[in-house]
Design an enzyme around this catalytic site. Structure first.
Site, PDB file in Angstrom:
ATOM      1  N   GLU A  92       6.870   1.914  14.080  1.00 34.60           N
ATOM      2  CA  GLU A  92       6.805   0.645  14.818  1.00 34.60           C
ATOM      3  C   GLU A  92       8.164   0.364  15.456  1.00 34.60           C
ATOM      4  O   GLU A  92       9.185   0.309  14.770  1.00 34.60           O
ATOM      5  CB  GLU A  92       6.397  -0.481  13.867  1.00 34.60           C
ATOM      6  CG  GLU A  92       6.030  -1.750  14.602  1.00 34.60           C
ATOM      7  CD  GLU A  92       5.543  -2.850  13.663  1.00 34.60           C
ATOM      8  OE1 GLU A  92       4.885  -2.547  12.649  1.00 34.60           O
ATOM      9  OE2 GLU A  92       5.853  -4.021  13.947  1.00 34.60           O
ATOM     10  N   LYS A 288       3.308  -8.017   4.973  1.00 35.14           N
ATOM     11  CA  LYS A 288       3.292  -6.792   5.786  1.00 35.14           C
ATOM     12  C   LYS A 288       4.671  -6.575   6.402  1.00 35.14           C
ATOM     13  O   LYS A 288       5.196  -5.459   6.448  1.00 35.14           O
ATOM     14  CB  LYS A 288       2.208  -6.901   6.858  1.00 35.14           C
ATOM     15  CG  LYS A 288       1.972  -5.645   7.666  1.00 35.14           C
ATOM     16  CD  LYS A 288       2.864  -5.523   8.884  1.00 35.14           C
ATOM     17  CE  LYS A 288       2.522  -4.271   9.686  1.00 35.14           C
ATOM     18  NZ  LYS A 288       3.460  -4.050  10.793  1.00 35.14           N
ATOM     19  N   ASP A 304       6.466   7.423  -2.963  1.00 30.25           N
ATOM     20  CA  ASP A 304       5.039   7.202  -2.757  1.00 30.25           C
ATOM     21  C   ASP A 304       4.796   5.770  -2.247  1.00 30.25           C
ATOM     22  O   ASP A 304       4.741   4.822  -3.032  1.00 30.25           O
ATOM     23  CB  ASP A 304       4.333   7.442  -4.109  1.00 30.25           C
ATOM     24  CG  ASP A 304       2.841   7.284  -4.043  1.00 30.25           C
ATOM     25  OD1 ASP A 304       2.333   6.691  -3.078  1.00 30.25           O
ATOM     26  OD2 ASP A 304       2.168   7.739  -4.981  1.00 30.25           O
ATOM     27  N   HIS A 401       9.773  -8.074  20.312  1.00 26.54           N
ATOM     28  CA  HIS A 401       8.828  -6.973  20.113  1.00 26.54           C
ATOM     29  C   HIS A 401       8.591  -6.202  21.394  1.00 26.54           C
ATOM     30  O   HIS A 401       8.619  -4.984  21.422  1.00 26.54           O
ATOM     31  CB  HIS A 401       7.483  -7.540  19.630  1.00 26.54           C
ATOM     32  CG  HIS A 401       7.321  -7.421  18.161  1.00 26.54           C
ATOM     33  ND1 HIS A 401       6.103  -7.280  17.555  1.00 26.54           N
ATOM     34  CD2 HIS A 401       8.223  -7.398  17.171  1.00 26.54           C
ATOM     35  CE1 HIS A 401       6.267  -7.185  16.253  1.00 26.54           C
ATOM     36  NE2 HIS A 401       7.546  -7.269  15.999  1.00 26.54           N
TER      37      HIS A 401
END
Ligand code: MEV
Length: 467
Positions: A92, A288, A304, A401
């Site tokens: 991202e 998130k 992991d 963004h």
């Protein structure tokens, strides 16, 4: 009927795993309409060193190539007074930039403070035993002694490193299912994530449990039967937890975009955190954003990320409602923001030293212990979350963004290096959107604008008919 690929080629492939890598590659490329171009492209992602490629191939099954992600770094991350350069693997576009902004912001305000709260990991043997619970409870102390003695060959080395089995408990779950119990064991796995160690101990417990019940005194014949359902670690490790804090006097926060004062910023920021505490929709997005930072470090160090995410989300829902992993602890005149997150990380074992770039990441971080790595990962979670909230309550998220996404859009339109250079300059002062970039490129390509990019007015761009 044999399912078919959109290219009308049969999809069923028996014995695929037994083929050589070359054969697998050819079979898969045969599914593409442009088989030879697909093969060329897929092969182009192979590592130039065949030994490294072989190592990568052997991490998984049916490997035909590698899938590249950007490996970025965030310099100047101050944690507990020490400065780190933190590697992040993430696709991202805005994540590394956001983390870097936060790192810079907090580096002049005391940095990030992190501490590991606890390091316990958990494993369970789930079993069915149809007898009187008191009998099992009475036998358990002896059973526990046998578990410890019978796993010494596995735990010896871990004990030398200061870890091992911390406790073993019997959990009565018969209110959920007749005869259902758990052996719940608590482990300290030191610098390893510990999955193999824990699972090996648990499978040994299961064998010992069955044998023990066969031979134990005072049991009826029916009470000698144990059905082991499964033996497996739990990825929920609420007591393997790290805390990260940023704090400073409110006035040191400075002023913010849109002329927001430090006090106004803190008020809006606190409200944003409150929203993520009470509303699961917002909490999910909020968390998130935290995992944008955490996962990127977890990936870069060969850990992991699925385990780390699953654990954190369960923790976020520990009181029955999914909530923010962060909280405000501000008091009069002081901004204090806290992230509390459980995670199980390792710096030995797994891929951490096998994957060449994971090894380099750990080296770049100065060979941290697992606990230090937990602090670094949590800090990047905090850094990303702080940057996100800071934008959200001031300018909004899209400005930053879309700026970061600009190169992706330009690449989508196959912009040349020159076009990119001009576009980057132009969009420094103009709002980025997919359409605006398309119009800008059309204008450039049709010669409707020329010369220095700064001279192009947005009106000219918006007037250009979209193709
Ligand atoms: C985007 O990847 C993450 C954010 O949505 C997080 C947030 O909203 O807090 C910006």
């Amino acid at each position: 009927m044999n399912p078919v690929h959109p290219s009308e080629k049969p999809l069923r492939m028996d014995g695929f795993s037994k083929l050589t890598k070359e054969e697998k590659l050819k079979r898969i490329c045969g599914l593409f309409p442009d088989a030879s171009e697909a093969e060329r492209e897929i092969r182009s992602f192979w590592h130039m060193d065949p030994n490294i490629q072989k190592q990568l191939d052997e991490f998984s099954e049916n490997t035909i190539t590698n899938f590249f992600f950007p490996y970025g770094v965030v310099p100047n991350v101050v944690i507990n007074g020490r400065t780190y350069t933190v590697p992040m693997v993430i696709e991202e576009s805005s994540v590394v930039a956001a983390a870097a902004k936060s790192a810079k912001f907090w580096s002049t305000r005391g940095g990030f403070q992190a501490r590991v709260v606890s390091v316990e990991k958990i494993g369970q043997v789930h079993f069915i035993w149809m007898g009187r619970p008191e009998k099992l409870k009475a036998l358990f102390p002896e059973l526990k002694t046998q578990f410890l003695a019978g796993t010494r060959h596995i735990t010896g080395n871990m004990e030398k490193r200061g870890g091992g089995i911390l406790d073993i408990q019997l959990v009565d779950m018969t209110h959920h299912e007749p005869g259902y119990y758990q052996v719940k064991a608590i482990f300290d796995t030191c610098d390893s994530m510990g999955a193999n160690f824990i699972n090996s101990c648990l499978e040994e417990f299961a064998l010992i449990l069955r044998e023990f019940m066969q031979e134990a005194e005072g049991l009826e014949a029916t009470e000698r039967e144990v059905t082991v359902i499964m033996s497996i670690l739990s990825n929920y490790t609420p007591n393997c937890k790290v805390e990260c804090v940023v704090e400073c006097p409110v006035e040191e926060l400075g002023t913010f975009d849109g002329g927001l004062s430090a006090q106004e910023f803190m008020r809006k920021f606190s409200l944003a955190v409150k929203v993520a505490q009470v509303d699961p929709h917002r909490a999910t997005t909020h968390n998130k954003g935290i995992y944008n930072g955490i996962d990127a470090v977890v990936l870069a160090t060969g850990n992991d990320f699925r385990a780390v995410e699953a654990c954190g989300h369960t923790y976020a829902a520990r009181d029955g409602q999914y909530r923010s992993l962060t909280r405000m602890e501000s008091s009069e005149g002081r901004f204090r923001y806290v992230l509390e997150v459980p995670m199980a990380l390792g710096v030995v074992g797994g891929l951490t030293r096998l994957h060449p770039m994971a090894r380099r990441s750990l080296e770049l971080l100065g060979h941290p212990s697992a606990q230090e790595l937990m602090m670094i990962a949590a800090t990047m979670g905090m850094a990303n979350n702080f940057a996100a909230l800071k934008s959200l309550v001031t300018t909004g998220i899209q400005k930053g963004h879309m700026k970061m996404h600009l190169l992706n859009i330009l690449n989508h339109f196959e912009a040349t290096e020159k076009e990119k250079e001009l576009a980057v300059e132009y969009f420094k002062h103009n709002k980025v959107s997919f359409n605006a970039v398309r119009s800008y490129l059309v204008a450039l390509r049709e010669g409707l604008i020329e010369g220095s990019a700064e001279k192009i007015s947005p009106e000219v761009i918006s007037d250009i008919k979209l193709s």
